[in-house]
Design an enzyme around this catalytic site. Structure first.
Site, short mmCIF file in Angstrom:
data_model
loop_
_atom_site.label_atom_id
_atom_site.label_comp_id
_atom_site.label_asym_id
_atom_site.label_seq_id
_atom_site.Cartn_x
_atom_site.Cartn_y
_atom_site.Cartn_z
N CYS A 1 0.84 -1.19 0.00
CA CYS A 1 0.00 0.00 0.00
C CYS A 1 0.88 1.25 0.00
CB CYS A 1 -0.89 0.01 1.24
SG CYS A 1 -1.78 -1.54 1.51
N ASN B 1 1.76 -0.03 5.59
CA ASN B 1 2.19 -0.53 4.29
C ASN B 1 3.13 -1.69 4.53
OD1 ASN B 1 3.23 -0.92 1.67
ND2 ASN B 1 4.78 0.66 1.96
N GLY B 2 2.77 -2.87 4.03
CA GLY B 2 3.67 -4.01 4.18
C GLY B 2 2.92 -5.30 4.41
#
Length: 616
Positions: free
Chosen positions: A2, A81-82
């Site tokens: 993301c 994010n991840g």
């Protein structure tokens, strides 16, 4: 994967003009939409705003972000994010502690873990991540980045406001943050590029959260803490134990990173690194009655123009074909044309927000755009060379005798096109030397290291902090540009921690490059692939490509408004274009030689123009 973004200011009440600030969050999301084409969201409180664009991989239905949880008058929100690869184990532990889960996402595992244990919970995560987490009770915003810097996270402070974003373009979408490059930024581009100093964003007053770092922004203070740093310690395992543990760590990392609610794939070059990842994935999927998708990359007419040299001794295709037969994968050969990689030179600047690895990066972006038509998640063999000592400079005497970055040990090739006035003004040698020496001072050493082993640690640490991060940035931006999540299981922090402390005679037994990794892969691969001589990521050897670059650079220099004209010497450029390229003597890494210098300058010009950069 993301994109995240947001802002924080303890002296501003964002709720007094909610539409304005929500619009700014949406603008930051729009700037990074390619990172998360499937969904987006915003969250706004009096002191803080969070934004998120989402690529749906885990929990496709209920995993929307920013994610908010309220408990006993306390509200916490996260933009993440991840991927967290040990989420199943962590979730089971949290359930026993009374956590109440409403989704199946790893995002909620992080949020619940934080609410029960605080910011130190980050140490329990095995994954790749950039996280912004707001705690209303503490009135603090936390920024976290994974241990090795796989996922990006930049920030700037303007008029006492913290602004953060996965990519620099997200920062530039915030009012008042301007694209300025000063002499230090030019040194980053010309003396170090396509690498950059860790912690710096190249643009003036733009920074990045460092790998393994947590930064807490509160009402009255800012605190920085490393929750992880690489450490040196004696290696006490026998050779047999070392091979066995390495094999287990690699296999466990690959299996963990197969976590996905949608089908996965792998990049397959026919080298030992990607072949090991592919073999493990194919075997695990076969147990489920599934066939793995694999992809390999090459260039049109490379069978005609390929030139074997010490850096690139053989072509990949015969080994790929053997591996496909061995593992039983559904394989696609992807090829890139000269025009494709030339056109993508500019797209990679859009993706990275900086000049980057020229066609080494543009071709990867092109290939990723083709892979995403079939799969949105892929596993790669990236980072094995930095961790296991696969590059030529791990083995050359020159790297032991030269106090400089071993992949870029001379400034002369970098200055060959620059004007004399720019060379005199930038002090490029001093800048690069200080960057190098700073990392040497940071290298974790053991008192009992011999001078030779000490230098090997330094070379290994330089690679982890600089060269590997450059390639991780390349993989992140080129894949996310097309909404593809590319994972790097060999860069699992447990693998890095263990292998960093293994003495060289075990990493490279009998002088065999990456011998330890090859021994660890016994039984998983055909011997021809397991013991194949290293050959790096492919590049084109078609002379027509260099002609295209030369023609394009001449067009740029003929334009009186081209911003790079103030930096280059036109006579030097024309002399360079009339000199045959030496593909065997790169100026950065193994692949960036004469043609890539031309491509890099085209990227610099496009970057200066597209971003409207002001030079100071």
């Amino acid at each position: 994967m993301c994109g995240i973004a947001g802002f924080f200011n303890p002296d501003v009440n964002y709720m007094t003009d909610k539409p304005k600030w929500k619009h700014i969050l949406e603008r930051m999301n729009h700037a990074q939409k390619r990172r998360g084409p499937d969904n987006e969201g915003t969250y706004l409180t009096p002191l803080c705003g969070l934004a998120h664009v989402r690529l749906e991989i885990i929990d496709l239905v209920t995993g929307q972000q920013p994610m908010v949880r309220k408990r006993q008058g306390r509200e916490c929100a996260i933009s993440f994010n991840g991927e967290i690869y040990n989420m199943a184990e962590l979730k089971a532990e949290l359930l026993l502690e009374g956590a109440d889960f409403q989704t199946t996402s790893d995002t909620e595992v992080i949020l619940e873990g934080y609410m029960l244990h605080g910011k130190d919970y980050i140490q329990k995560l095995n994954g790749i991540f950039a996280i912004a987490l707001w705690d209303s009770a503490a009135e603090e915003l936390y920024l976290f980045r994974d241990r090795l810097g796989v996922k990006p996270l930049f920030y700037a402070i303007t008029e006492k406001t913290l602004v953060f974003s996965s990519e620099i373009k997200g920062l530039l979408a915030y009012p008042g943050i301007r694209p300025i490059i000063d002499r230090e930024g030019l040194c980053e581009v010309f003396a170090l590029g396509p690498a950059k100093t860790y912690g710096k964003g190249v643009f003036k007053d733009v920074w990045e959260v460092l790998p393994g770092q947590c930064i807490a922004f509160g009402r009255t203070s800012v605190s920085e803490k490393f929750y992880w740093k690489l450490k040196s310690h004696p290696h006490e395992d026998s050779m047999e134990q070392t091979i066995e543990k390495t094999a287990w760590l690699v296999e466990d990392a690959v299996k963990k990173q197969m976590l996905s609610d949608i089908p996965i794939s792998t990049f397959l070059s026919g080298g030992v690194d990607s072949s090991l990842v592919t073999a493990i994935c194919a075997r695990e999927l076969k147990k489920q009655g599934k066939v793995l998708n694999t992809f390999s990359f090459d260039f049109q007419n490379n069978d005609k123009y390929f030139k074997s040299n010490s850096f690139q001794p053989s072509q990949d295709r015969p080994y790929v074909e053997q591996m496909v037969d061995f593992a039983g994968t559904n394989h696609r050969f992807l090829e890139c044309s000269n025009q494709d990689q030339l056109d993508c030179l500019y797209k990679t600047v859009d993706a990275r927000d900086l000049p980057c690895m020229a066609d080494v990066e543009s071709s990867m972006l092109y290939f990723c755009s083709k892979v995403t038509a079939y799969n949105k998640v892929t596993l790669t063999g990236e980072c094995a060379d930095e961790i296991f000592g696969g590059y030529p400079w791990f083995h050359s005497q020159k790297a032991f005798q030269t106090d400089a970055f071993p992949w870029s040990d001379s400034m002369a090739p970098r200055q060959v096109l620059l004007s004399d006035s720019v060379i005199q003004a930038l002090h490029m040698e001093e800048y690069a030397r200080e960057a190098y020496e700073r990392t040497i001072r940071e290298t974790p050493l053991l008192s009992e290291d011999t001078p030779e082993e000490k230098r090997r640690r330094e070379i290994s640490y330089l690679n982890l902090r600089w060269f590997m991060v450059t390639l991780l940035d390349r993989m992140d931006r080129t894949s996310m540009y097309s909404g593809l999540e590319a994972r790097v299981p060999l860069a699992d922090h447990r693998v890095v921690e263990y292998v960093f402390n293994i003495p060289w005679h075990m990493k490279c037994p009998d002088g065999i490059v990456k011998g330890l990794l090859r021994h660890a892969g016994e039984g998983l691969l055909p011997k021809e692939i397991l013991w194949r001589k290293k050959s790096p990521y492919p590049k084109t050897y078609d002379p027509a490509y260099e002609e295209l670059l030369g023609s394009r650079l001449k067009e740029v220099l003929a334009d009186p408004n081209a911003p790079i004209r103030t930096l280059l010497d036109t006579k030097k450029v024309h002399a360079f274009l009339n000199t045959p390229s030496d593909y065997g003597k790169p100026w950065y890494g193994q692949l960036m030689a004469g043609p890539q210098m031309l491509a890099y300058m085209l990227q610099v010009n496009y970057w200066l123009d597209k971003y409207g950069i002001q030079l100071q």
